[in-house]
Design an enzyme around this catalytic site. Structure first.
Site, PDB file in Angstrom:
ATOM      1  N   ARG A  17      42.422  42.648  42.271  1.00  0.00           N
ATOM      2  CA  ARG A  17      42.806  41.745  43.358  1.00  0.00           C
ATOM      3  C   ARG A  17      42.795  40.280  42.926  1.00  0.00           C
ATOM      4  O   ARG A  17      43.507  39.460  43.496  1.00  0.00           O
ATOM      5  CB  ARG A  17      41.867  41.916  44.558  1.00  0.00           C
ATOM      6  CG  ARG A  17      41.956  43.280  45.203  1.00  0.00           C
ATOM      7  CD  ARG A  17      41.236  43.351  46.535  1.00  0.00           C
ATOM      8  NE  ARG A  17      42.011  42.730  47.597  1.00  0.00           N
ATOM      9  CZ  ARG A  17      42.469  43.376  48.685  1.00  0.00           C
ATOM     10  NH1 ARG A  17      42.238  44.668  48.839  1.00  0.00           N
ATOM     11  NH2 ARG A  17      43.149  42.735  49.603  1.00  0.00           N
TER      12      ARG A  17
ATOM     13  N   ILE B 294      28.972  49.199  47.620  1.00  0.00           N
ATOM     14  CA  ILE B 294      29.498  48.451  48.767  1.00  0.00           C
ATOM     15  C   ILE B 294      30.820  49.114  49.087  1.00  0.00           C
ATOM     16  O   ILE B 294      31.773  49.028  48.313  1.00  0.00           O
ATOM     17  CB  ILE B 294      29.638  46.953  48.466  1.00  0.00           C
ATOM     18  CG1 ILE B 294      28.247  46.347  48.247  1.00  0.00           C
ATOM     19  CG2 ILE B 294      30.353  46.238  49.613  1.00  0.00           C
ATOM     20  CD1 ILE B 294      28.258  44.864  47.904  1.00  0.00           C
TER      21      ILE B 294
ATOM     22  N   THR C 234      36.349  41.230  51.419  1.00  0.00           N
ATOM     23  CA  THR C 234      37.784  41.507  51.332  1.00  0.00           C
ATOM     24  C   THR C 234      38.266  42.330  52.516  1.00  0.00           C
ATOM     25  O   THR C 234      39.322  42.056  53.093  1.00  0.00           O
ATOM     26  CB  THR C 234      38.088  42.269  50.031  1.00  0.00           C
ATOM     27  OG1 THR C 234      37.584  41.538  48.923  1.00  0.00           O
ATOM     28  CG2 THR C 234      39.582  42.478  49.863  1.00  0.00           C
TER      29      THR C 234
ATOM     30  N   LYS D 111      28.686  43.661  42.266  1.00  0.00           N
ATOM     31  CA  LYS D 111      29.569  44.690  42.825  1.00  0.00           C
ATOM     32  C   LYS D 111      30.692  44.844  41.822  1.00  0.00           C
ATOM     33  O   LYS D 111      31.543  43.966  41.675  1.00  0.00           O
ATOM     34  CB  LYS D 111      30.111  44.263  44.197  1.00  0.00           C
ATOM     35  CG  LYS D 111      31.112  45.258  44.783  1.00  0.00           C
ATOM     36  CD  LYS D 111      31.718  44.757  46.086  1.00  0.00           C
ATOM     37  CE  LYS D 111      32.760  45.743  46.608  1.00  0.00           C
ATOM     38  NZ  LYS D 111      33.431  45.261  47.845  1.00  0.00           N
TER      39      LYS D 111
ATOM     40  N   TYR E 239      30.849  39.602  42.361  1.00  0.00           N
ATOM     41  CA  TYR E 239      31.852  40.591  42.756  1.00  0.00           C
ATOM     42  C   TYR E 239      33.013  40.521  41.783  1.00  0.00           C
ATOM     43  O   TYR E 239      33.757  39.537  41.753  1.00  0.00           O
ATOM     44  CB  TYR E 239      32.301  40.316  44.189  1.00  0.00           C
ATOM     45  CG  TYR E 239      33.336  41.262  44.758  1.00  0.00           C
ATOM     46  CD1 TYR E 239      33.614  42.500  44.180  1.00  0.00           C
ATOM     47  CD2 TYR E 239      34.042  40.920  45.912  1.00  0.00           C
ATOM     48  CE1 TYR E 239      34.561  43.355  44.722  1.00  0.00           C
ATOM     49  CE2 TYR E 239      34.982  41.772  46.471  1.00  0.00           C
ATOM     50  CZ  TYR E 239      35.244  42.981  45.862  1.00  0.00           C
ATOM     51  OH  TYR E 239      36.190  43.817  46.406  1.00  0.00           O
TER      52      TYR E 239
ATOM     53  N   TYR F 282      43.610  33.900  41.562  1.00  0.00           N
ATOM     54  CA  TYR F 282      44.803  33.085  41.334  1.00  0.00           C
ATOM     55  C   TYR F 282      44.632  32.111  40.176  1.00  0.00           C
ATOM     56  O   TYR F 282      45.516  31.979  39.331  1.00  0.00           O
ATOM     57  CB  TYR F 282      45.222  32.338  42.609  1.00  0.00           C
ATOM     58  CG  TYR F 282      46.532  31.589  42.457  1.00  0.00           C
ATOM     59  CD1 TYR F 282      47.751  32.269  42.457  1.00  0.00           C
ATOM     60  CD2 TYR F 282      46.558  30.200  42.288  1.00  0.00           C
ATOM     61  CE1 TYR F 282      48.950  31.592  42.298  1.00  0.00           C
ATOM     62  CE2 TYR F 282      47.757  29.514  42.125  1.00  0.00           C
ATOM     63  CZ  TYR F 282      48.947  30.206  42.126  1.00  0.00           C
ATOM     64  OH  TYR F 282      50.122  29.550  41.965  1.00  0.00           O
TER      65      TYR F 282
END
Length: 295
Positions: free
Chosen positions: A139, A205, A47, A163, A134, A107
Site C-alpha cells: 500500500r 492486527i 487503514t 505490524k 507498520y 508515496y
C-alpha cells in the site's frame, strides 16, 4: 496505561458511514460486539478505517467512542501519514490512545535511512507513548527491511512492536531472530498469522476480526498456548473469509460483509467505492458457509 508489550488479536476497525457522515450508532454496535466476543485490543483509525478521508474532529470523536464502549481495552490509534509534521499532529490529536500505530510513509518512497530517521523522530517526540511500526509495502510503495526494524527496536524503548504486512517470511523471520526478546512481531496479514506465530510472533492486527472477532481471538489464543493443531483447524475454516476480504482493496469487501450482516451501511468515502457485485456474492456465500447469517 503503561504498555510494554502487546499480543493477541487486535481488530483494525472499520469506520461506518451513513449519508456521508460517520455513523456513531453503528460504530458503537461494532465496538461493543468486539468487546463481547473477547477481542484482545482494538485499532481504530488505521487503514481499514479510511482514516485519510476523516477530519480531525471525526478522528477525535471515533477514538473517544472507542474508549467509551471498550473500557479497559488497549486502544492503538493509527497516527501515521507520509509527513512527519502530519504524523506528530495526529499523535497530539489522539494522545488519549494507549499506543500509536505508525505506518511507513506512503508515496514519498523514502530510503532505509529516511525510514530510520523518520521513526526515530516520531519515537523521540512521543517518548511516553508505545509505538507499533507498520510495514505494508503493497500500500505504501516502500518496504522497511528487517535491519531497519531491528535497529529501531534496539535503539528506542518505546518502539515495542511491528505490524508486518510485507508478506516476506524471510524478512519477518530475520526480525524475529534479531530483535530484542520483548519486541513483538504481529502479523499484518490474516492468512499469515499462524505461520508468523509458529516462528515466534505474538498475534495479529486483523481485518477479518471485524467479521469474526471471537473466532479470530480464539484461534490466536490457541496458537499462543501452543495448540497449533486446534488453531490450524480454525484457520482452515476461515481461509475463505481471509481471501474474500482482499478481493478488492481493504476495507471494501469487509464493509460489504458487515453490511450483509446488518451491522452497518455499505458506504465508503471516495476515492473508495462499494464492492463489485461479484465480490458481494462471494462474501455472501462465505458468510453463509460460516453460519453468520440468519436463515
Amino acid at each position: 496505561m503503561a504498555l510494554n508489550t502487546i499480543s493477541g488479536c487486535g481488530t483494525a476497525l472499520i469506520t461506518p458511514f451513513r449519508d456521508g457522515a460517520v455513523d456513531s450508532q453503528a460504530y458503537t454496535r461494532l465496538v461493543k460486539r468486539q468487546v463481547e466476543q473477547g477481542i484482545d485490543f482494538l485499532v481504530p483509525l488505521g487503514t481499514s478505517a479510511e482514516t485519510p478521508c476523516l477530519t480531525d474532529d471525526e478522528k477525535v470523536n471515533i477514538l473517544r467512542l472507542t474508549r467509551t464502549n471498550a473500557p479497559g481495552k488497549t486502544l492503538v490509534a493509527g497516527v501515521g501519514t507520509n509527513s512527519l509534521i502530519g504524523t506528530l499532529h495526529n499523535a497530539e490529536l489522539l494522545n488519549e490512545a494507549d499506543a500509536f500505530l505508525v505506518v511507513t510513509p506512503y508515496y514519498n518512497k523514502p530510503t532505509q535511512r529516511g525510514l530510520y530517521e523518520y521513526f526515530s523522530a516520531v519515537a523521540k517526540h512521543c517518548k511516553d507513548k508505545p509505538i507499533i511500526l507498520y510495514n505494508v509495502p503493497g500500500r505504501t510503495g516502500t518496504n522497511m527491511v528487517a535491519d531497519t526494524t531491528v535497529r529501531l527496536a534496539k535503539e528506542h524503548e518505546n518502539i515495542i512492536a511491528v505490524k508486518e504486512a510485507s508478506g516476506n517470511m524471510d524478512q519477518i523471520r530475520k526480525i524475529l531472530a534479531k530483535a530484542p526478546h520483548d519486541f513483538c512481531v504481529l502479523s499484518g496479514n490474516d492468512d499469515q498469522t499462524l505461520e508468523i506465530m509458529l516462528d515466534g510472533g505474538k498475534g495479529v492486527i486483523s481485518v477479518a476480526s471485524n467479521v469474526v472477532p471471537g473466532r479470530m481471538t480464539q484461534m490466536v489464543k490457541a496458537a499462543s498456548e501452543g495448540d497449533f493443531r486446534g488453531a490450524s483447524k480454525e484457520f482452515r475454516q476461515l481461509i475463505p473469509l481471509f481471501e474474500a476480504c482482499f478481493i478488492e482493496s481493504n476495507p471494501i469487501p469487509v464493509k460489504a460483509a458487515l453490511a450483509i450482516m446488518g451491522l452497518c451501511k455499505n458506504e465508503l468515502r471516495l476515492p473508495l467505492t462499494s464492492c463489485e457485485p461479484s465480490t458481494y456474492d462471494k462474501m455472501l456465500r462465505v458468510l453463509h458457509r460460516l453460519g453468520l447469517l440468519k436463515e
